[in-house]
Design a protein around this motif. Structure first.
Motif, PDB file in Angstrom:
ATOM      1  N   GLY A 136      47.046  32.371  38.929  1.00 12.96           N
ATOM      2  CA  GLY A 136      45.641  32.000  38.753  1.00 12.96           C
ATOM      3  C   GLY A 136      44.792  33.250  38.838  1.00 12.96           C
ATOM      4  N   LEU A 137      44.607  33.909  37.695  1.00 16.56           N
ATOM      5  CA  LEU A 137      43.865  35.173  37.667  1.00 16.56           C
ATOM      6  C   LEU A 137      42.458  34.964  38.217  1.00 16.56           C
ATOM      7  N   ALA A 138      42.157  35.622  39.324  1.00 16.97           N
ATOM      8  CA  ALA A 138      40.851  35.485  39.967  1.00 16.97           C
ATOM      9  C   ALA A 138      39.971  36.658  39.550  1.00 16.97           C
ATOM     10  N   VAL A 139      39.107  36.418  38.587  1.00 18.35           N
ATOM     11  CA  VAL A 139      38.242  37.479  38.073  1.00 18.35           C
ATOM     12  C   VAL A 139      37.052  37.648  39.014  1.00 18.35           C
ATOM     13  N   ALA A 140      36.857  38.875  39.528  1.00 18.23           N
ATOM     14  CA  ALA A 140      35.705  39.146  40.399  1.00 18.23           C
ATOM     15  C   ALA A 140      34.431  39.120  39.579  1.00 18.23           C
ATOM     16  N   SER A 141      33.413  38.492  40.133  1.00 18.26           N
ATOM     17  CA  SER A 141      32.161  38.369  39.403  1.00 18.26           C
ATOM     18  C   SER A 141      31.187  39.480  39.807  1.00 18.26           C
ATOM     19  N   PHE A 142      30.497  40.014  38.790  1.00 21.48           N
ATOM     20  CA  PHE A 142      29.521  41.082  39.008  1.00 21.48           C
ATOM     21  C   PHE A 142      28.196  40.684  38.355  1.00 21.48           C
ATOM     22  N   ASP A 143      27.126  40.853  39.084  1.00 22.18           N
ATOM     23  CA  ASP A 143      25.792  40.571  38.558  1.00 22.18           C
ATOM     24  C   ASP A 143      25.070  41.913  38.417  1.00 22.18           C
ATOM     25  N   TYR A 144      24.831  42.294  37.160  1.00 19.66           N
ATOM     26  CA  TYR A 144      24.222  43.603  36.908  1.00 19.66           C
ATOM     27  C   TYR A 144      22.697  43.544  36.783  1.00 19.66           C
ATOM     28  N   LEU A 145      22.105  42.383  37.063  1.00 15.80           N
ATOM     29  CA  LEU A 145      20.659  42.248  36.892  1.00 15.80           C
ATOM     30  C   LEU A 145      19.890  43.213  37.795  1.00 15.80           C
ATOM     31  N   GLU A 146      20.307  43.316  39.054  1.00 14.43           N
ATOM     32  CA  GLU A 146      19.610  44.212  39.979  1.00 14.43           C
ATOM     33  C   GLU A 146      19.784  45.668  39.552  1.00 14.43           C
ATOM     34  N   ALA A 147      21.006  46.033  39.176  1.00 14.05           N
ATOM     35  CA  ALA A 147      21.253  47.407  38.715  1.00 14.05           C
ATOM     36  C   ALA A 147      20.469  47.697  37.442  1.00 14.05           C
ATOM     37  N   ALA A 148      20.360  46.702  36.573  1.00 17.38           N
ATOM     38  CA  ALA A 148      19.608  46.889  35.336  1.00 17.38           C
ATOM     39  C   ALA A 148      18.141  47.133  35.621  1.00 17.38           C
ATOM     40  N   LEU A 168      38.049  44.249  33.741  1.00 17.21           N
ATOM     41  CA  LEU A 168      37.714  43.332  34.813  1.00 17.21           C
ATOM     42  C   LEU A 168      38.137  43.892  36.151  1.00 17.21           C
ATOM     43  N   ALA A 169      37.616  43.269  37.188  1.00 17.16           N
ATOM     44  CA  ALA A 169      38.096  43.492  38.548  1.00 17.16           C
ATOM     45  C   ALA A 169      38.665  42.170  39.032  1.00 17.16           C
ATOM     46  N   ILE A 170      39.621  42.256  39.976  1.00 19.21           N
ATOM     47  CA  ILE A 170      40.382  41.085  40.393  1.00 19.21           C
ATOM     48  C   ILE A 170      40.173  40.818  41.876  1.00 19.21           C
ATOM     49  N   GLY A 171      39.902  39.560  42.202  1.00 15.18           N
ATOM     50  CA  GLY A 171      39.879  39.111  43.587  1.00 15.18           C
ATOM     51  C   GLY A 171      38.668  39.549  44.383  1.00 15.18           C
ATOM     52  N   PRO A 172      38.612  39.184  45.668  1.00 19.73           N
ATOM     53  CA  PRO A 172      37.425  39.426  46.501  1.00 19.73           C
ATOM     54  C   PRO A 172      37.154  40.900  46.787  1.00 19.73           C
ATOM     55  N   LEU A 173      38.172  41.748  46.644  1.00 17.31           N
ATOM     56  CA  LEU A 173      37.970  43.184  46.891  1.00 17.31           C
ATOM     57  C   LEU A 173      37.470  43.915  45.650  1.00 17.31           C
ATOM     58  N   GLY A 174      37.398  43.209  44.523  1.00 18.42           N
ATOM     59  CA  GLY A 174      37.002  43.879  43.288  1.00 18.42           C
ATOM     60  C   GLY A 174      38.051  44.875  42.834  1.00 18.42           C
ATOM     61  N   THR A 175      39.325  44.497  42.949  1.00 16.42           N
ATOM     62  CA  THR A 175      40.444  45.383  42.618  1.00 16.42           C
ATOM     63  C   THR A 175      40.453  45.721  41.129  1.00 16.42           C
ATOM     64  N   SER A 176      40.723  46.971  40.794  1.00 13.48           N
ATOM     65  CA  SER A 176      40.778  47.409  39.401  1.00 13.48           C
ATOM     66  C   SER A 176      41.861  46.661  38.638  1.00 13.48           C
ATOM     67  N   ASP A 177      41.618  46.437  37.349  1.00 11.60           N
ATOM     68  CA  ASP A 177      42.625  45.805  36.504  1.00 11.60           C
ATOM     69  C   ASP A 177      43.693  46.786  36.043  1.00 11.60           C
ATOM     70  N   ILE A 178      43.572  48.058  36.410  1.00 12.14           N
ATOM     71  CA  ILE A 178      44.569  49.076  36.044  1.00 12.14           C
ATOM     72  C   ILE A 178      45.215  49.606  37.318  1.00 12.14           C
ATOM     73  N   ASN A 179      46.547  49.497  37.386  1.00 11.44           N
ATOM     74  CA  ASN A 179      47.273  50.031  38.537  1.00 11.44           C
ATOM     75  C   ASN A 179      48.307  51.049  38.060  1.00 11.44           C
ATOM     76  N   PHE A 180      49.313  51.320  38.882  1.00 11.70           N
ATOM     77  CA  PHE A 180      50.287  52.359  38.528  1.00 11.70           C
ATOM     78  C   PHE A 180      51.039  52.047  37.239  1.00 11.70           C
ATOM     79  N   PHE A 181      51.211  50.733  36.954  1.00 13.38           N
ATOM     80  CA  PHE A 181      51.962  50.366  35.764  1.00 13.38           C
ATOM     81  C   PHE A 181      51.264  50.855  34.504  1.00 13.38           C
ATOM     82  N   GLN A 182      49.960  50.578  34.416  1.00 11.51           N
ATOM     83  CA  GLN A 182      49.220  51.003  33.224  1.00 11.51           C
ATOM     84  C   GLN A 182      48.907  52.494  33.257  1.00 11.51           C
TER      85      GLN A 182
END
Length: 340
Positions: free
Chosen positions: A45-57, A299-313
């Motif tokens: 169950g891929l858990a995509v971390a959500s980001f709201d860029y409105l404040e940064a914008a 994307l980022a994954i899970g509550p820590l905002g983990t990168s979608d690229i790890n050692f494999f990629q």
């Protein structure tokens, strides 16, 4: 040699704490042109971390952004006269100017819109079409003045997860004497494929995938849309401009079809809660292969905002995906059916 769609499965067997046997399947797929592998792995169950860029914008727009309308003609550099008498190239809201920190011999930046921040599902076909046509004109001007710059691509990093350093939407146009690793590898392999089969690779791929139907998505105008057999991410969209071997072959109507296709893909990504992507449009330096586009979400994954690229990629150079290409293509066909 025809298109070969090769895959193999591996099963990892282990036991939970209660002694119950568990089996997890990994499917290894091989790119039909390069032979490079990618892995379809178990999806809990891929858990995509959500980001709201409105404040940064809000914090980065206006006086803080060189791409905003009040700054763009004062803060951005200009091309020499042989590229543009006005120093920049414009079409609609799109503005092309030199990149201050170039990646190549020729590097234009196309600001797509006057708006500083556009949500993924709010891009209009008109904005997309004008931006790519402006990039097309820049490449045309460069090729008239520099015959050695034969490797051209139009690229899009959308939002920070993709590597984009400025929220204001923009493209990168790269024209170089030297191809990237992707371009060099793809076109060398395509020449080999043509020598062995007498067919252009991307034309054969388009025809093969359409006949199979599992990863073919739609034909919009001259463009065939499909999902990659050996994907580089959790979605991996391929667009093939059939019978367009140079950017000059792409007309305004074709850009319109392309823009509507991208708008539809953005909707598919948003449905999966993806908010960022990388896109590349590559042009064959010898104009022997149709122009092709590739788009993957970032994307980022899970509550820590983990990168979608790890050692494999990053180090093994082996893409991973949790999403079966055939399932994504089936969902995409439903969305694209509205364009027909």
């Amino acid at each position: 040699m025809a298109i070969k769609l090769r895959k193999r499965k591996e099963i990892f067997t282990f036991y939970n704490a209660e002694g119950e046997k568990i089996e997890r399947e990994t499917e290894i797929r091989f790119d039909p042109l390069t032979g490079e592998s990618s892995r379809l792995v178990y999806d809990a169950g891929l858990a995509v971390a959500s980001f709201d860029y409105l404040e940064a914008a809000e914090k980065t727009k206006g006086v803080n952004c060189p791409f905003c309308p009040e700054n763009i003609f004062k803060m951005t550099p200009v091309f020499p006269k042989e590229i543009s008498d006005d120093g920049r190239i414009t079409k609609g809201e799109a503005v092309v100017f030199p990149n201050l920190f170039p990646y190549s011999k020729h590097n234009g930046v196309t600001v797509i819109s006057r708006d500083h921040f556009i949500q993924l599902n709010e891009f209009t076909p008109a904005l997309i079409k004008d931006a790519f046509q402006a990039a097309q004109e820049y490449i045309h001007k460069v090729t008239l003045t520099d015959s050695n710059a034969k490797f051209a691509s139009i690229n899009w990093n959308y939002l920070p997860l993709s590597g984009g350093s400025i929220i204001h939407p923009h493209l990168h146009i790269i024209i170089s004497d030297t191809g990237t690793n992707y371009q060099t590898n793809i076109y060398e392999k395509a020449r080999q494929f043509e020598m062995e089969t007498g067919k252009e690779y991307f034309t054969a791929l388009s025809e093969t995938e359409k006949s199979i139907g599992e990863r073919w998505i739609a034909d919009t105008g001259m463009i065939t849309w499909l999902h990659a057999f050996a994907p580089k991410s959790h979605n991996d969209y391929v667009g093939i401009f059939n019978n367009a071997y140079s950017l000059e072959d792409i007309k305004e109507t074709d850009w319109g079809h392309f823009a509507k296709g991208l708008e539809t893909i953005f909707s598919i990504l948003a449905d999966q809660e993806f908010s960022s992507f990388n896109l590349m449009m590559s042009v064959d330096p010898e104009e022997r292969e149709p122009i092709n586009v590739r788009l993957i979400p970032r994307l980022a994954i899970g509550p820590l905002g983990t990168s979608d690229i790890n050692f494999f990629q990053a180090l093994h150079q082996e893409p991973l995906t949790y999403k079966a290409p055939e399932e994504i293509a089936a969902k995409a066909r439903i969305k694209f059916a509205g364009l027909m």
